[in-house]
Scaffold this motif. Structure first.
Motif, PDB file in Angstrom:
ATOM      1  N   GLU A  95       0.828  -1.212   0.000  1.00 34.59           N
ATOM      2  CA  GLU A  95       0.000   0.000   0.000  1.00 34.59           C
ATOM      3  C   GLU A  95       0.859   1.257   0.000  1.00 34.59           C
ATOM      4  O   GLU A  95       0.566   2.229  -0.708  1.00 34.59           O
ATOM      5  N   LEU A  96       1.938   1.232   0.785  1.00 38.87           N
ATOM      6  CA  LEU A  96       2.829   2.392   0.807  1.00 38.87           C
ATOM      7  C   LEU A  96       3.485   2.592  -0.559  1.00 38.87           C
ATOM      8  O   LEU A  96       3.632   3.729  -1.030  1.00 38.87           O
ATOM      9  N   ALA A  97       3.869   1.507  -1.204  1.00 37.73           N
ATOM     10  CA  ALA A  97       4.470   1.610  -2.537  1.00 37.73           C
ATOM     11  C   ALA A  97       3.491   2.269  -3.510  1.00 37.73           C
ATOM     12  O   ALA A  97       3.886   3.086  -4.358  1.00 37.73           O
ATOM     13  N   SER A  98       2.221   1.924  -3.370  1.00 35.26           N
ATOM     14  CA  SER A  98       1.206   2.549  -4.228  1.00 35.26           C
ATOM     15  C   SER A  98       1.077   4.040  -3.933  1.00 35.26           C
ATOM     16  O   SER A  98       0.879   4.857  -4.846  1.00 35.26           O
ATOM     17  N   VAL A  99       1.206   4.409  -2.656  1.00 37.17           N
ATOM     18  CA  VAL A  99       1.162   5.819  -2.269  1.00 37.17           C
ATOM     19  C   VAL A  99       2.349   6.568  -2.882  1.00 37.17           C
ATOM     20  O   VAL A  99       2.215   7.685  -3.386  1.00 37.17           O
ATOM     21  N   LEU A 140       4.620  13.307  -0.819  1.00 42.02           N
ATOM     22  CA  LEU A 140       4.386  12.175   0.082  1.00 42.02           C
ATOM     23  C   LEU A 140       4.043  12.645   1.490  1.00 42.02           C
ATOM     24  O   LEU A 140       3.232  12.004   2.182  1.00 42.02           O
ATOM     25  N   GLY A 141       4.655  13.712   1.937  1.00 41.14           N
ATOM     26  CA  GLY A 141       4.416  14.204   3.291  1.00 41.14           C
ATOM     27  C   GLY A 141       2.976  14.586   3.538  1.00 41.14           C
ATOM     28  O   GLY A 141       2.540  14.669   4.698  1.00 41.14           O
ATOM     29  N   ARG A 142       2.209  14.837   2.468  1.00 38.21           N
ATOM     30  CA  ARG A 142       0.792  15.184   2.626  1.00 38.21           C
ATOM     31  C   ARG A 142      -0.120  13.957   2.582  1.00 38.21           C
ATOM     32  O   ARG A 142      -1.334  14.076   2.773  1.00 38.21           O
ATOM     33  N   ALA A 143       0.454  12.764   2.324  1.00 34.85           N
ATOM     34  CA  ALA A 143      -0.357  11.554   2.217  1.00 34.85           C
ATOM     35  C   ALA A 143      -0.784  11.063   3.590  1.00 34.85           C
ATOM     36  O   ALA A 143      -0.028  11.164   4.577  1.00 34.85           O
ATOM     37  N   ALA A 144      -1.985  10.534   3.677  1.00 34.83           N
ATOM     38  CA  ALA A 144      -2.493  10.002   4.940  1.00 34.83           C
ATOM     39  C   ALA A 144      -1.626   8.844   5.398  1.00 34.83           C
ATOM     40  O   ALA A 144      -1.276   7.954   4.613  1.00 34.83           O
ATOM     41  N   GLY A 145      -1.271   8.859   6.668  1.00 35.63           N
ATOM     42  CA  GLY A 145      -0.489   7.779   7.245  1.00 35.63           C
ATOM     43  C   GLY A 145       1.005   7.996   7.209  1.00 35.63           C
ATOM     44  O   GLY A 145       1.752   7.274   7.860  1.00 35.63           O
ATOM     45  N   VAL A 146       1.475   8.964   6.428  1.00 38.96           N
ATOM     46  CA  VAL A 146       2.910   9.242   6.344  1.00 38.96           C
ATOM     47  C   VAL A 146       3.253  10.321   7.361  1.00 38.96           C
ATOM     48  O   VAL A 146       2.733  11.425   7.316  1.00 38.96           O
ATOM     49  N   LYS A 147       4.143   9.985   8.277  1.00 38.43           N
ATOM     50  CA  LYS A 147       4.526  10.919   9.324  1.00 38.43           C
ATOM     51  C   LYS A 147       5.583  11.906   8.838  1.00 38.43           C
ATOM     52  O   LYS A 147       5.498  13.112   9.089  1.00 38.43           O
ATOM     53  N   SER A 148       6.591  11.378   8.135  1.00 36.96           N
ATOM     54  CA  SER A 148       7.652  12.253   7.638  1.00 36.96           C
ATOM     55  C   SER A 148       8.401  11.562   6.513  1.00 36.96           C
ATOM     56  O   SER A 148       8.378  10.339   6.382  1.00 36.96           O
ATOM     57  N   VAL A 149       9.073  12.372   5.688  1.00 38.44           N
ATOM     58  CA  VAL A 149       9.914  11.858   4.601  1.00 38.44           C
ATOM     59  C   VAL A 149      11.215  12.638   4.611  1.00 38.44           C
ATOM     60  O   VAL A 149      11.206  13.870   4.606  1.00 38.44           O
ATOM     61  N   GLU A 150      12.321  11.917   4.629  1.00 40.40           N
ATOM     62  CA  GLU A 150      13.630  12.560   4.609  1.00 40.40           C
ATOM     63  C   GLU A 150      14.386  12.125   3.366  1.00 40.40           C
ATOM     64  O   GLU A 150      14.206  11.012   2.866  1.00 40.40           O
ATOM     65  N   ILE A 151      15.242  13.007   2.866  1.00 43.20           N
ATOM     66  CA  ILE A 151      16.050  12.712   1.693  1.00 43.20           C
ATOM     67  C   ILE A 151      17.466  12.386   2.161  1.00 43.20           C
ATOM     68  O   ILE A 151      18.053  13.144   2.951  1.00 43.20           O
ATOM     69  N   ALA A 152      17.984  11.281   1.678  1.00 44.12           N
ATOM     70  CA  ALA A 152      19.335  10.873   2.072  1.00 44.12           C
ATOM     71  C   ALA A 152      20.185  10.641   0.837  1.00 44.12           C
ATOM     72  O   ALA A 152      19.676  10.227  -0.217  1.00 44.12           O
ATOM     73  N   GLY A 153      21.484  10.921   0.974  1.00 42.56           N
ATOM     74  CA  GLY A 153      22.415  10.654  -0.120  1.00 42.56           C
ATOM     75  C   GLY A 153      22.010  11.366  -1.398  1.00 42.56           C
ATOM     76  O   GLY A 153      21.529  12.504  -1.383  1.00 42.56           O
ATOM     77  N   PRO A 154      22.167  10.701  -2.534  1.00 40.50           N
ATOM     78  CA  PRO A 154      21.884  11.356  -3.823  1.00 40.50           C
ATOM     79  C   PRO A 154      20.403  11.481  -4.139  1.00 40.50           C
ATOM     80  O   PRO A 154      20.036  12.121  -5.115  1.00 40.50           O
TER      81      PRO A 154
END
Length: 555
Positions: A5-9, A72-86
């Motif tokens: 489900e998350l992959a679909s989001v 993604l940060g505005r999607a229901a159920g997602v608390k946070s999204v961070e960018i790492a590396g490239p």
């Protein structure tokens, strides 16, 4: 929220970003995946979608990742999204979205972990196929456990599977078997090239009891009786021992039928029509060297006798004619030389040997007692048998031990280890979780704690570190099943049950009390944890089922 489900989001967020930026949406994949980071501090799940797409659309990966993270940060159920590396996306779910998985698993029950990943594939899976000249030896037992587990995995991922045992009831080994029975009946030593062991005398005695007239027949006639009756008795015993081991086949195929139905001639004609046969020195040859074999193969000898390879060709063709698109054959460690000739044979029929034929080779198994390999069976005389293994450690431990390791690696099964009721015994370690989760549910009911209606389930309360860890472990199960099926590696399920589920559950149990203490009031947190406990029981039971191992409610 499940990983799927998350992959679909994530994919939906990518579609939105592409729409907003006017990027070519044809570059977007039909599906994507998320994975658990090796370091839990990096989040619950990670996505490499931005890295995969950046070159295709000419946007720097971090810039694309930033846009995806914002969406993604505005999607229901997602608390946070961070960018790492490239341009990696590290995603954290809120507790409610993560905890909801417990309800999904419990409600799915036995269906959790199943998929349609291999839907549309029609697979013939042949394994064991021990000659009916003696009990199933320990090498064949390994294929019984692995093959049956693989058939369960393939079906769990949507494949149409037919399991098959090739009953080799023709050829010189059957002649030697019949001569050995006749010798035993006459009280003579086994022929030099014959079979020994107490089971030969047992079968000879049983044949004489069934067919007393055999005593008055000449040797040739008596040998034929021993051939027919002895093979039938031996194969009945093989089938019975496999059934007791939890292995049943959809089809038991007799080699003799290939001869009686003229299927060897049919295969010969088909290969001739393909232009791959030639005659030399009175024999009929298949030009397998055209397809990488180290030498051409004789199908029919100059005296008119068929070779074993001719029967192999006819049997392969029979499977393909029955509509199986992929033929999977599981062979023992001494059959490496078969791969080249069998692949070439498939090509001679006009098939794609990489698509239509798959050969798996299993390595040796040693049964250890007091640290030393057991060499002799009390009954078979020269080999360790299925019954020897089961008598030593039981069916569950036998099946688990044999399926737990990659089949291309030799294994040692230590009797002392696999009969120990301690956590260092892998099957005990996993089955203990099955029993403990069942026990928690029983004890909960006794104090009036029940999961309650799904609508009243409060997944957001499952916010403890060990609860989150267990939820992430349970979420992996469908992907583990799919990967194990596609790679033909049932051991992945066993290792997952031990290293992810059982280990995480023990830590959860030690840190997060499910049952109320004393007169403590039952709370929504207790109920939420009971849902998680029951979800764990479901995954453990489903995983053990795929290995053909029971999930006990008590130990």
């Amino acid at each position: 929220m499940t990983p799927a489900e998350l992959a679909s989001v994530v994919l939906a967020a990518a579609h939105a970003v592409f729409e907003q930026r006017g990027l070519d949406r044809a570059a977007l994949p039909a599906s994507t995946v998320v994975e658990r980071p090796r370091n839990p501090e990096h989040g619950d799940y990670a996505s490499t979608l931005a890295l995969q797409l950046s070159k295709k659309v000419g946007v720097p990966p971090r810039e694309l990742a930033t846009a995806l993270a914002d969406e993604l940060g505005r999607a229901a159920g997602v608390k946070s999204v961070e960018i790492a590396g490239p341009g990696f996306l590290n995603i954290r779910l809120d507790a409610a979205a993560a905890g909801q998985l417990a309800r999904v698993i419990v409600e799915a029950g036995a269906e959790y972990g199943r998929s349609d990943r291999l839907a549309g594939e029609k697979i013939n899976l042949e394994f064991v196929s021990a000659n009916p000249t003696g009990p199933v030896h320990i090498g064949g037992v390994r294929w019984a456990a692995v093959g049956d587990a693989l058939s369960r995995l393939l079906r769990a991922t949507g494949a149409d599977v037919g399991t098959e045992y090739y009953f080799n009831d023709a050829g010189s080994q059957i002649d030697r078997f019949a001569r050995s029975l006749l010798a035993a009946a006459k009280g003579e030593p086994a022929p030099e090239d014959g079979y020994g062991g107490a089971y030969i005398a047992e079968i000879a005695t049983e044949v004489q009891a069934r067919r007393p007239e055999v005593r008055s027949l000449d040797d040739d006639a008596a040998q034929e009786v021993f051939r027919v009756e002895g093979v039938a008795l031996m194969f009945d015993e093989i089938r019975s021992s496999l059934r007791d081991f939890g292995v049943e086949f959809d089809t038991y195929f007799n080699e003799k039928d290939l001869h009686d139905r003229g299927e060897l001639d049919l295969a010969l004609n088909r290969l001739r029509a393909q232009g791959h046969l030639y005659e030399s020195e009175g024999a009929t040859w298949l030009r397998t060297t055209d397809f990488g074999d180290d030498k051409d193969r004789v199908l029919r000898k100059s005296n008119g006798e068929w070779t074993y390879f001719a029967a192999d060709c006819a049997y392969y063709l029979d499977k393909r004619e029955r509509g199986f698109e992929r033929v999977v054959i599981m062979l023992g460690a001494d059959h490496h030389g078969y791969i080249g000739r069998m692949k070439a044979m498939a090509a001679c029929f006009g098939d794609d040997p990489e698509r239509n034929l798959e050969i798996l080779i299993g390595q040796l198994v040693n049964l250890l007692r007091d640290g030393a390999p057991m060499r002799m069976s009390k009954r078979a005389g020269t080999v360790i048998t299925l019954e020897d293994l089961v008598d030593a450690i039981g069916v569950d431990a036998s099946r688990y031990a044999l399926a737990r390791y990659s089949s291309d690696s030799p294994i040692d099964i230590d009797i002392e280890l696999w009969t120990r009721a301690t956590r260092d015994n892998p099957v005990y370690y996993v089955q203990y979780v099955a029993a403990r989760t069942a026990g928690v549910a029983r004890n909960a009911a006794e104090v009036g704690l029940v999961p309650g209606d799904a609508d009243a389930f409060r997944p957001e309360l499952l916010d403890h570190e060990k609860e989150n860890e267990l939820l992430k472990a349970l979420a992996e199960f469908p992907a583990v099943v799919a990967t194990a099926a596609e790679l033909r590696e049932p051991h992945r399920v066993a290792r997952y049950l031990e290293e992810s589920v059982a280990a995480s559950y023990h830590r959860f149990y030690d840190n997060c009390r499910v049952l109320p203490l004393g007169d403590e009031e039952v709370t929504d947190l207790h109920r939420a944890r009971l849902w998680l406990n029951n979800a764990t029981r479901t995954v453990i039971a489903n995983g053990l089922y795929l290995l053909g191992v029971t999930a006990p409610e008590r130990m």
